[in-house]
Structure formats: C-alpha cells, structure tokens
Design a protein around this motif. Structure first.
Motif, short mmCIF file in Angstrom:
data_model
loop_
_atom_site.label_atom_id
_atom_site.label_comp_id
_atom_site.label_asym_id
_atom_site.label_seq_id
_atom_site.Cartn_x
_atom_site.Cartn_y
_atom_site.Cartn_z
N ASN A 121 0.87 -1.17 0.00
CA ASN A 121 0.00 0.00 0.00
C ASN A 121 0.91 1.22 0.00
O ASN A 121 1.61 1.47 0.97
N GLY A 122 0.94 1.94 -1.08
CA GLY A 122 1.84 3.09 -1.12
C GLY A 122 1.72 3.84 -2.43
O GLY A 122 0.89 3.52 -3.29
N ILE A 123 2.58 4.84 -2.57
CA ILE A 123 2.57 5.71 -3.74
C ILE A 123 3.51 5.13 -4.79
O ILE A 123 4.65 4.75 -4.48
N GLY A 124 3.04 5.03 -6.03
CA GLY A 124 3.80 4.38 -7.09
C GLY A 124 5.22 4.91 -7.23
O GLY A 124 6.18 4.14 -7.21
N SER A 125 5.36 6.23 -7.36
CA SER A 125 6.69 6.80 -7.62
C SER A 125 7.66 6.51 -6.47
O SER A 125 8.84 6.23 -6.69
N VAL A 126 7.16 6.56 -5.25
CA VAL A 126 8.02 6.32 -4.07
C VAL A 126 8.49 4.87 -4.05
O VAL A 126 9.69 4.58 -3.92
N GLN A 127 7.53 3.95 -4.20
CA GLN A 127 7.89 2.54 -4.09
C GLN A 127 8.75 2.08 -5.26
O GLN A 127 9.68 1.29 -5.10
N ARG A 128 8.47 2.59 -6.47
CA ARG A 128 9.28 2.22 -7.65
C ARG A 128 10.72 2.68 -7.47
O ARG A 128 11.66 1.97 -7.80
N ARG A 129 10.89 3.88 -6.95
CA ARG A 129 12.24 4.42 -6.74
C ARG A 129 13.00 3.56 -5.71
O ARG A 129 14.18 3.27 -5.87
N ARG A 130 12.30 3.16 -4.65
CA ARG A 130 12.94 2.32 -3.63
C ARG A 130 13.35 0.96 -4.21
O ARG A 130 14.44 0.46 -3.94
N LEU A 131 12.47 0.37 -5.00
CA LEU A 131 12.76 -0.95 -5.57
C LEU A 131 13.99 -0.89 -6.47
O LEU A 131 14.85 -1.77 -6.44
N GLU A 132 14.05 0.20 -7.25
CA GLU A 132 15.16 0.37 -8.17
C GLU A 132 16.47 0.63 -7.40
O GLU A 132 17.49 -0.01 -7.64
N ARG A 133 16.41 1.55 -6.46
CA ARG A 133 17.60 1.96 -5.72
C ARG A 133 18.18 0.80 -4.91
O ARG A 133 19.39 0.67 -4.79
N LEU A 134 17.31 -0.03 -4.35
CA LEU A 134 17.77 -1.13 -3.51
C LEU A 134 17.95 -2.43 -4.30
O LEU A 134 18.18 -3.48 -3.71
N ASP A 135 17.83 -2.34 -5.62
CA ASP A 135 18.00 -3.49 -6.50
C ASP A 135 17.09 -4.66 -6.09
O ASP A 135 17.52 -5.81 -5.97
N LEU A 136 15.81 -4.35 -5.84
CA LEU A 136 14.87 -5.37 -5.40
C LEU A 136 14.06 -5.95 -6.55
O LEU A 136 13.50 -7.05 -6.43
N ASP A 137 14.00 -5.24 -7.67
CA ASP A 137 13.18 -5.70 -8.80
C ASP A 137 13.53 -7.12 -9.21
O ASP A 137 12.66 -7.89 -9.60
N ARG A 138 14.81 -7.46 -9.13
CA ARG A 138 15.24 -8.76 -9.64
C ARG A 138 14.69 -9.93 -8.81
O ARG A 138 14.66 -11.06 -9.28
N TYR A 139 14.24 -9.66 -7.58
CA TYR A 139 13.70 -10.74 -6.76
C TYR A 139 12.24 -11.05 -7.10
O TYR A 139 11.77 -12.16 -6.89
N PHE A 140 11.49 -10.01 -7.55
CA PHE A 140 10.03 -10.15 -7.62
C PHE A 140 9.53 -10.36 -9.04
O PHE A 140 9.81 -9.57 -9.94
#
Ligand SMILES: [Mg+2]
Length: 226
Positions: A121-140
């Motif tokens: 539950n959150g704001i798209g731009s905030v969560q997308r930036r976090r996922l990218e910055r922390l290199d989390l996209d590759r897990y999900f």
C-alpha cells in the motif's frame, strides 16, 4: 516447504520505513532552512496520523494528505513556504532514503527458486524508486502497488494485480507486519499468513495469522512447519 509462491509486504517488513521517513523529513525541512528538524518530527507525525485517520473514515483522499500535512506543519511552525513543494520534496526523499532490514536480503536470497511477489500500500513513484535503488526488482516476478492499481490491502483483489499465471492460493503465503492490512488481505484471499511482529506486540483483532515470527531469520523455519 509446501509454498511455491511467497508474497511480501515492503514497509516495516523488508524496509526500515521509520528510518526512511526520518531522513526524508529532515531533508525536506533542511531545504527551507529549518535547523534541527528532528525537533519537529513528533509534531509532524501527530498531524500525519490524524490525517490518515480521516482518510480511513472517507473524509480525505490519500492525495489530500500529501499536501495537507505540510500545510498544517508550516502553520504550526509559523513558516511561510509552499506546502505543495514540501510535499513533493518529502515524497522524493522517501524514495531516496531508507535501507532494508539487516536480514531482509538474506531471506530473499534464500528463497531463490520460489516465485516471489510484492504487494504494497503506497505511492507508485516512491515505491518504484525504492525498488530500483535497492536493487529489489530482480527478486520479484510480480509487484502490485496500491497507488498504481487502485486497490489496497486488505482487499484481496490486490493479489490479482501480481498477474501470476496459474496462481494457486493454497500454495501461497503472505509475509507482513500489519494485521489489518497484510494478514487481513491474506485471510480474505484464503492464503496462509506469516505475521512479522518484531516488537512482539500483543495480537489484537479478529484476524488470526497462520504463523508468527519475531525475526526475519525465523521465516524459513516457520514456513516449513506449515
Ligand atoms: Mg508494512
């Protein structure tokens, strides 16, 4: 483990969201020359919580909160600045700040071979930036952000936005820190639930988690018992 699909919450489950908020708040107030912004954090948090209560009651939209919390804070501090500008700076700060909890990446790495999803539950731009910055996209394999998909936990519809092919609820578990959003969403979707409760808060409310852990390092062990 009988689960093939494991769905995570982000804030306060994998991500140190308190740290993210404190740093973003400090950056935002520094940008208008406020010294020692941490002195005003409690005031801000009180304003923020009161506004989100009004969102839950249907009086305000989440969008209203982004600006109103700074309108009210500036009034309280007797500072003349543009609240909209501060609201935007704060959101940018939320995306740019905050780290994963120490055991979070280890857990995600250990789940290699499972299909992982993220529902937040959150704001798209905030969560997308976090996922990218922390290199989390590759897990999900799937990410559903309420601000993008228009449904929020505990609405079980949010799981369909992961767009998982041949999704089997009985082989899925959700891991999250909130009884009223994560665990309730899992319950509503008839999937198993793992309550991450690091502060060992007493269980309240009608939704009983399938299993409870107090540390992320306990998750794998707990899931293998189900
Ligand atoms: Mg959470």
């Amino acid at each position: 483990m009988r689960f093939t699909t494991i769905v995570f919450d982000l804030d306060h489950t994998l991500l140190d969201s308190d740290g993210s908020e404190q740093l973003a708040f400090a950056e935002t107030l520094h940008s208008i020359g406020v010294e020692e912004p941490e002195q005003h954090l409690k005031t801000y948090q009180r304003i923020n919580v009161a506004l989100w209560k009004r969102v839950e009651q249907g009086e305000l939209s989440p969008n209203d909160v982004k600006v109103m919390r700074f309108t009210q804070l500036l009034e309280r501090l007797d500072i003349e600045e543009d609240p909209e500008l501060l609201g935007d700076r704060y959101l940018t700060g939320l995306g740019n700040n905050g780290e994963l909890y120490p055991q979070a990446r280890e857990l995600l790495d250990a789940l290699d071979g499972h299909r992982l999803g993220l529902v937040t539950n959150g704001i798209g731009s905030v969560q997308r930036r976090r996922l990218e910055r922390l290199d989390l996209d590759r897990y999900f394999s799937g990410v559903a952000i309420s601000g993008e998909v228009g449904v929020a936990k505990p609405d079980p519809q949010i799981f369909s936005h992961l767009k998982f092919a041949d999704w089997a609820p009985e082989q899925t578990v959700i891991i999250g820190d909130s009884l009223t959003s994560d665990i309730a969403a899992g319950h509503n979707a008839s999937i198993a639930t793992c309550w991450y409760n690091p502060s060992r808060t007493a269980h309240i409310g009608p939704t009983i988690p399938t299993v409870e852990v107090n540390q992320l390092s306990e998750v794998l062990g707990a899931l293998s018992t189900l």
